[in-house]
Design a protein around this motif. Sequence first.
Motif, mmCIF file in Angstrom:
data_model
loop_
_atom_site.group_PDB
_atom_site.id
_atom_site.type_symbol
_atom_site.label_atom_id
_atom_site.label_comp_id
_atom_site.label_asym_id
_atom_site.label_seq_id
_atom_site.Cartn_x
_atom_site.Cartn_y
_atom_site.Cartn_z
ATOM 1 N N PRO A 1 26.567 -35.534 33.652
ATOM 2 C CA PRO A 1 25.564 -34.529 33.306
ATOM 3 C C PRO A 1 24.762 -34.929 32.061
ATOM 4 O O PRO A 1 25.298 -34.938 30.951
ATOM 5 N N THR A 2 23.531 -35.309 32.268
ATOM 6 C CA THR A 2 22.591 -35.621 31.186
ATOM 7 C C THR A 2 21.232 -35.054 31.603
ATOM 8 O O THR A 2 21.087 -34.505 32.701
ATOM 9 N N GLY A 3 20.249 -35.288 30.781
ATOM 10 C CA GLY A 3 18.904 -34.786 31.077
ATOM 11 C C GLY A 3 18.183 -35.535 32.183
ATOM 12 O O GLY A 3 17.107 -35.111 32.615
ATOM 13 N N ILE A 4 18.758 -36.633 32.673
ATOM 14 C CA ILE A 4 18.026 -37.478 33.635
ATOM 15 C C ILE A 4 17.657 -36.706 34.906
ATOM 16 O O ILE A 4 16.616 -36.965 35.519
ATOM 17 N N PHE A 5 18.499 -35.734 35.286
ATOM 18 C CA PHE A 5 18.248 -35.012 36.543
ATOM 19 C C PHE A 5 17.067 -34.053 36.390
ATOM 20 O O PHE A 5 16.207 -33.972 37.268
ATOM 21 N N ALA A 6 17.024 -33.336 35.249
ATOM 22 C CA ALA A 6 15.873 -32.438 35.029
ATOM 23 C C ALA A 6 14.597 -33.250 34.829
ATOM 24 O O ALA A 6 13.510 -32.834 35.240
ATOM 25 N N LYS A 7 14.713 -34.437 34.244
ATOM 26 C CA LYS A 7 13.533 -35.305 34.109
ATOM 27 C C LYS A 7 13.009 -35.668 35.499
ATOM 28 O O LYS A 7 11.805 -35.726 35.724
ATOM 29 N N GLY A 8 13.935 -35.892 36.417
ATOM 30 C CA GLY A 8 13.551 -36.212 37.789
ATOM 31 C C GLY A 8 12.860 -35.056 38.481
ATOM 32 O O GLY A 8 12.101 -35.243 39.433
ATOM 33 N N SER A 9 13.122 -33.831 37.997
ATOM 34 C CA SER A 9 12.450 -32.654 38.575
ATOM 35 C C SER A 9 11.159 -32.345 37.832
ATOM 36 O O SER A 9 10.559 -31.295 38.052
ATOM 37 N N GLY A 10 10.784 -33.210 36.910
ATOM 38 C CA GLY A 10 9.484 -33.056 36.243
ATOM 39 C C GLY A 10 9.523 -32.358 34.897
ATOM 40 O O GLY A 10 8.478 -32.112 34.302
ATOM 41 N N ALA A 11 10.734 -32.040 34.389
ATOM 42 C CA ALA A 11 10.801 -31.342 33.096
ATOM 43 C C ALA A 11 10.421 -32.290 31.966
ATOM 44 O O ALA A 11 10.625 -33.504 32.063
ATOM 45 N N ASP A 12 9.900 -31.709 30.889
ATOM 46 C CA ASP A 12 9.619 -32.466 29.681
ATOM 47 C C ASP A 12 10.927 -33.110 29.192
ATOM 48 O O ASP A 12 11.993 -32.481 29.243
ATOM 49 N N ALA A 13 10.836 -34.363 28.698
ATOM 50 C CA ALA A 13 12.054 -35.126 28.394
ATOM 51 C C ALA A 13 12.980 -34.403 27.416
ATOM 52 O O ALA A 13 14.188 -34.315 27.646
ATOM 53 N N SER A 14 12.428 -33.881 26.339
ATOM 54 C CA SER A 14 13.308 -33.287 25.325
ATOM 55 C C SER A 14 13.908 -31.976 25.825
ATOM 56 O O SER A 14 15.079 -31.677 25.555
ATOM 57 N N ALA A 15 13.137 -31.191 26.590
ATOM 58 C CA ALA A 15 13.684 -29.964 27.180
ATOM 59 C C ALA A 15 14.763 -30.325 28.201
ATOM 60 O O ALA A 15 15.807 -29.665 28.290
ATOM 61 N N ALA A 16 14.534 -31.401 28.940
ATOM 62 C CA ALA A 16 15.495 -31.825 29.966
ATOM 63 C C ALA A 16 16.840 -32.186 29.350
ATOM 64 O O ALA A 16 17.897 -31.901 29.927
ATOM 65 N N ASP A 17 16.816 -32.806 28.163
ATOM 66 C CA ASP A 17 18.080 -33.212 27.527
ATOM 67 C C ASP A 17 18.990 -32.017 27.258
ATOM 68 O O ASP A 17 20.215 -32.169 27.192
ATOM 69 N N ALA A 18 18.390 -30.824 27.120
ATOM 70 C CA ALA A 18 19.184 -29.626 26.809
ATOM 71 C C ALA A 18 19.852 -29.032 28.051
ATOM 72 O O ALA A 18 20.613 -28.073 27.956
ATOM 73 N N THR A 19 19.596 -29.614 29.225
ATOM 74 C CA THR A 19 20.094 -29.008 30.467
ATOM 75 C C THR A 19 21.431 -29.588 30.925
ATOM 76 O O THR A 19 21.938 -29.211 31.985
ATOM 77 N N ALA A 20 21.998 -30.518 30.139
ATOM 78 C CA ALA A 20 23.179 -31.260 30.621
ATOM 79 C C ALA A 20 24.298 -30.343 31.116
ATOM 80 O O ALA A 20 24.883 -30.592 32.176
ATOM 81 N N MET A 21 24.590 -29.252 30.395
ATOM 82 C CA MET A 21 25.715 -28.413 30.790
ATOM 83 C C MET A 21 25.456 -27.699 32.117
ATOM 84 O O MET A 21 26.352 -27.587 32.966
ATOM 85 N N SER A 22 24.213 -27.241 32.333
ATOM 86 C CA SER A 22 23.938 -26.573 33.611
ATOM 87 C C SER A 22 23.950 -27.569 34.765
ATOM 88 O O SER A 22 24.284 -27.210 35.909
ATOM 89 N N VAL A 23 23.630 -28.839 34.445
ATOM 90 C CA VAL A 23 23.713 -29.874 35.480
ATOM 91 C C VAL A 23 25.171 -30.028 35.924
ATOM 92 O O VAL A 23 25.470 -30.157 37.113
ATOM 93 N N ALA A 24 26.090 -29.980 34.958
ATOM 94 C CA ALA A 24 27.520 -30.129 35.286
ATOM 95 C C ALA A 24 27.943 -29.045 36.280
ATOM 96 O O ALA A 24 28.658 -29.312 37.251
ATOM 97 N N GLU A 25 27.504 -27.813 36.067
ATOM 98 C CA GLU A 25 27.829 -26.694 36.979
ATOM 99 C C GLU A 25 27.261 -26.957 38.371
ATOM 100 O O GLU A 25 27.920 -26.759 39.391
ATOM 101 N N ALA A 26 25.987 -27.426 38.392
ATOM 102 C CA ALA A 26 25.303 -27.649 39.672
ATOM 103 C C ALA A 26 25.986 -28.751 40.485
ATOM 104 O O ALA A 26 26.007 -28.722 41.712
ATOM 105 N N PHE A 27 26.565 -29.736 39.772
ATOM 106 C CA PHE A 27 27.231 -30.840 40.471
ATOM 107 C C PHE A 27 28.533 -30.443 41.139
ATOM 108 O O PHE A 27 28.993 -31.112 42.053
ATOM 109 N N LYS A 28 29.177 -29.393 40.638
ATOM 110 C CA LYS A 28 30.581 -29.156 40.960
ATOM 111 C C LYS A 28 30.889 -29.167 42.466
ATOM 112 O O LYS A 28 31.758 -29.914 42.913
#
Length: 280
Positions: free
Chosen positions: A187-214
């Motif tokens: 879980p890092t910001g790379i996935f939100a970056k792939g969805s078009g989010a701004d890079a620095s905002a994307a970095d803050a999404t790591a924890m929600s990415v972990a939930e989405a992966f489960k």
Amino acid sequence: MKSLHGKVAVVTGATSGIGARIAEVFAAEGAHVVLAGRREHEGHQRAAALGESATFVRCDVSVEADVEALVGHAVERYGRLDIMVNNAGGPGNMASVTDFDSAVFTRTLAVHVAGVMHGIKHAGRQMVAQRSGSIINVASLAGKIAGWSGLDYSTAKAAALHLTRCAAVDLGEHEVRVNSVSPGFVPTGIFAKGSGADASAADATAMSVAEAFKPMLDSSQPLPGTVRTDDIAAAVLWLAGDASRLVTGQDLAVDGGMTAGRPAASSRAERTRMRDLLSS
Ligand SMILES: NC(=O)c1ccc[n+]([C@@H]2O[C@H](COP(=O)([O-])OP(=O)(O)OC[C@H]3O[C@@H](n4cnc5c(N)ncnc54)[C@H](OP(=O)(O)O)[C@@H]3O)[C@@H](O)[C@H]2O)c1
């Protein structure tokens, strides 16, 4: 003594995620670390947080002159280069091959393959002169099995894996090692970056990415749990240090077993379903 005491390391893609954690672990283990990336604000902030043993250099790894200057900075400042981590990378693009934009494909290769090549080339020149050094490329499970990322990213990571082997046999006689680490889902910001989010905002999404992966990981990853940036940094640290002194041309998968095969529970459920179907 700390395992990297006095060693000099460069980490590309160190402004966030896996690279940022590798830089932290290297600094904690006593290395002088040069962090690289394109985002200057994040880079300077991260280097400052590591204290006097760290600096930041702005670098786009797809631009060879940037990588040459990055390695030059490390050598000028510290007099040598012991460890080069080619970690910089961006998300894949999910278009079908029949719709793929060749400019997008070329850009992905420029970062993930040429970028790694630039790092090996310029770090390698210094390390050959020193007759020592360890280069670690961050590849991916997507470079080994298809269907887990975009075809541009997966193809580029497969090339990075083979580039690792080619460079390892090339540089071995000079006592320079080249290996790779292939993360699973981290879980890092790379996935939100792939969805078009701004890079620095994307970095803050790591924890929600972990939930989405489960749910996906439960059915695909033999070992339970989430692969963390810490797990990747630990593998990179081992390859960087003297404990792995006779290891070269190898890939260390840190993927919870995903590239080994399916979890037993998935196969069991399928066999049970098949047996029920055939006996009815
Ligand atoms: N997260 C995963 O599940 C996963 C799985 C397998 C492999 N990987 C690989 O792990 C590496 C790190 O990814 P991450 O998950 O930590 O994502 P991340 O947090 O988005 O980090 C990517 C890093 O690469 C840098 N970067 C991107 N393009 C660059 C370029 N052209 N030149 C220089 N730096 C560049 C970014 O910095 P700037 O934006 O500041 O340039 C950032 O520091 C990548 O190679 C990725 O492919 C990740």
